[in-house]
Design a protein around this motif. Structure first.
Motif, PDB file in Angstrom:
ATOM      1  N   GLU A   1      -7.648  11.614  -1.648  1.00 16.54           N
ATOM      2  CA  GLU A   1      -6.881  12.168  -2.765  1.00 16.54           C
ATOM      3  C   GLU A   1      -5.375  12.026  -2.544  1.00 16.54           C
ATOM      4  OE1 GLU A   1      -8.554  15.759  -0.371  1.00 16.54           O
ATOM      5  OE2 GLU A   1      -9.206  13.753  -1.024  1.00 16.54           O
ATOM      6  N   GLU A   2      -4.960  11.984  -1.281  1.00 15.83           N
ATOM      7  CA  GLU A   2      -3.537  11.809  -0.998  1.00 15.83           C
ATOM      8  C   GLU A   2      -3.092  10.380  -1.291  1.00 15.83           C
ATOM      9  OE1 GLU A   2      -2.869  15.160   2.488  1.00 15.83           O
ATOM     10  OE2 GLU A   2      -3.801  13.242   3.007  1.00 15.83           O
TER      11      GLU A   2
ATOM     12  N   ALA B   1       1.406   2.743  -0.923  1.00 18.41           N
ATOM     13  CA  ALA B   1       0.888   4.012  -0.409  1.00 18.41           C
ATOM     14  C   ALA B   1       0.304   3.857   0.985  1.00 18.41           C
ATOM     15  CB  ALA B   1      -0.160   4.571  -1.372  1.00 18.41           C
ATOM     16  N   LEU B   2      -0.316   2.706   1.246  1.00 18.27           N
ATOM     17  CA  LEU B   2      -0.935   2.440   2.541  1.00 18.27           C
ATOM     18  C   LEU B   2       0.025   1.811   3.548  1.00 18.27           C
ATOM     19  CD1 LEU B   2      -4.389   1.063   1.320  1.00 18.27           C
ATOM     20  CD2 LEU B   2      -3.967   3.270   2.416  1.00 18.27           C
ATOM     21  N   HIS B   3       1.267   1.578   3.118  1.00 25.31           N
ATOM     22  CA  HIS B   3       2.286   0.981   3.988  1.00 25.31           C
ATOM     23  C   HIS B   3       1.814  -0.379   4.517  1.00 25.31           C
ATOM     24  CE1 HIS B   3       4.546   4.986   5.003  1.00 25.31           C
ATOM     25  NE2 HIS B   3       4.154   4.931   3.744  1.00 25.31           N
TER      26      HIS B   3
ATOM     27  N   ARG C   1      -4.940   5.032   9.543  1.00 23.86           N
ATOM     28  CA  ARG C   1      -3.871   4.820  10.524  1.00 23.86           C
ATOM     29  C   ARG C   1      -2.554   5.466  10.102  1.00 23.86           C
ATOM     30  NH1 ARG C   1      -1.738  -1.442   9.636  1.00 23.86           N
ATOM     31  NH2 ARG C   1      -0.918  -1.065   7.541  1.00 23.86           N
ATOM     32  N   ILE C   2      -2.463   5.973   8.865  1.00 19.21           N
ATOM     33  CA  ILE C   2      -1.214   6.544   8.368  1.00 19.21           C
ATOM     34  C   ILE C   2      -1.192   8.049   8.622  1.00 19.21           C
ATOM     35  CG2 ILE C   2       0.287   6.864   6.367  1.00 19.21           C
ATOM     36  CD1 ILE C   2      -1.019   4.472   5.080  1.00 19.21           C
TER      37      ILE C   2
ATOM     38  N   ALA D   1       3.802   9.367   5.563  1.00 17.62           N
ATOM     39  CA  ALA D   1       3.678   9.346   4.109  1.00 17.62           C
ATOM     40  C   ALA D   1       4.547  10.382   3.420  1.00 17.62           C
ATOM     41  CB  ALA D   1       2.217   9.577   3.717  1.00 17.62           C
ATOM     42  N   GLY D   2       5.266  11.197   4.215  1.00 18.98           N
ATOM     43  CA  GLY D   2       6.109  12.232   3.638  1.00 18.98           C
ATOM     44  C   GLY D   2       5.349  13.442   3.158  1.00 18.98           C
ATOM     45  N   LEU D   3       4.187  13.717   3.757  1.00 25.51           N
ATOM     46  CA  LEU D   3       3.338  14.828   3.351  1.00 25.51           C
ATOM     47  C   LEU D   3       3.257  15.861   4.462  1.00 25.51           C
ATOM     48  CD1 LEU D   3       0.371  12.781   1.817  1.00 25.51           C
ATOM     49  CD2 LEU D   3       2.273  13.847   0.573  1.00 25.51           C
TER      50      LEU D   3
END
Length: 290
Positions: free
Chosen positions: A40-41, A75-77, A17-18, A23-25
């Motif tokens: 991996e992210e 990381a998963l918010h 869902r992100i 995530a700033g990627l």
């Protein structure tokens, strides 16, 4: 209700869902083959090895530290309820798993007295798997006469999905039903070896497409407070606020009380409902035939 499987499914659903932007990627120009982020992210964002995160997402038994779980949560918010659910899945209580008792949970006499004296507002006690353990006359008049049902039927999830009156009673049935499913998912994380919960989920997954789809979403939700909109067959539309209080003596029981805003039409509707149930010959909460 295997914890390892549940852990992997929950992590995958939250990763999907992100968006990369959240995530700033880089979004790779739309060339991604999977929804959301890659494994991996998430590993990079959480500061763990890709192999470690892959094994965790596949439900492998790992001795996960709270520091790592915190990093994965960020990381998963995850929101606070989702974070708690992740910890429950990844770090079960020590000792051998115990099957949850299948007998109805007892409700203290003092709590039943409290329900009884709340004459003008609906109130009920919810237990594991959202079983209705006790309710007052106003709650039965608002929803349905749970006391007239067999113990197996005294369950808020079954009421929402198996009783046709629920779909007309709740103005926004879809929203409330999804919250109920998410609340049941949270309970499953706390009690993965509950045979009655597994039976309930299995039954509704087979018989109800909505339940099956929302259960697969892996969403979790804790009812603490909020509002619900009803269209009652006796008194018409109501907007009621609710407070759901976890009982200190038993964290598996919650007291839920519904109130209306002072001076509102909903407050007047509650007064009419209270007057209706006091009429001679009116049963406790059975309004479907009226």
């Amino acid at each position: 209700m295997d914890r390892n499987t549940a852990l992997g499914e929950f992590l995958r659903s939250r990763r999907a869902r992100i968006t990369p932007r959240q995530a700033g990627l880089s979004d790779d120009g739309g060339s991604r083959r999977v929804p959301g982020l890659r494994r991996e992210e998430i590993a990079q964002l959480a500061g763990v090895s890709v192999d470690y995160y892959v094994r965790l997402e596949r439900g492998r038994r790992l001795n996960v530290s709270e520091t790592v779980l915190d990093a994965i949560s960020r990381a998963l918010h995850l929101d606070p309820v989702e974070r708690t659910h992740l910890f429950q899945l990844a770090k079960p209580a020590a000792g051998r798993p115990r099957r949850t008792a299948t007998r109805p949970q007892p409700v203290r006499p003092g709590l039943r007295d409290l329900l009884r004296i709340l004459e003008h507002t609906p109130a009920l006690v919810l237990g594991r798997r959202l079983d209705i353990l006790a309710s007052n006359q106003m709650a039965r008049a608002l929803l349905t006469d749970f006391d007239a049902l067999p113990h197996r039927g005294r369950n808020l999830v079954r009421f929402m999905f198996c009783d046709e009156t629920a779909r007309s009673l709740y103005t926004h049935w879809d929203t409330h039903a999804q919250d109920i499913v998410a609340s049941l998912r949270l309970d499953a994380g706390r009690h993965p070896h509950d045979p009655l919960l597994a039976e309930l989920v299995g039954e509704l997954s087979i018989t109800d497409e909505d339940f099956r789809r929302w259960w697969a979403d892996q969403n979790v939700y804790r009812h603490t407070h909020g509002s619900k909109h009803f269209h009652h067959p006796i008194v018409g539309p109501l907007t009621l606020n609710y407070e759901s209080l976890t009982l200190p003596a038993d964290p598996d029981q919650r007291l839920s009380v519904y109130t209306a805003e002072a001076g509102s039409g909903s407050e007047e509707a509650l007064r009419l409902l209270a007057a209706w149930i006091r009429q001679p010959g009116t049963s406790n909460g059975q309004h479907a035939d009226h």
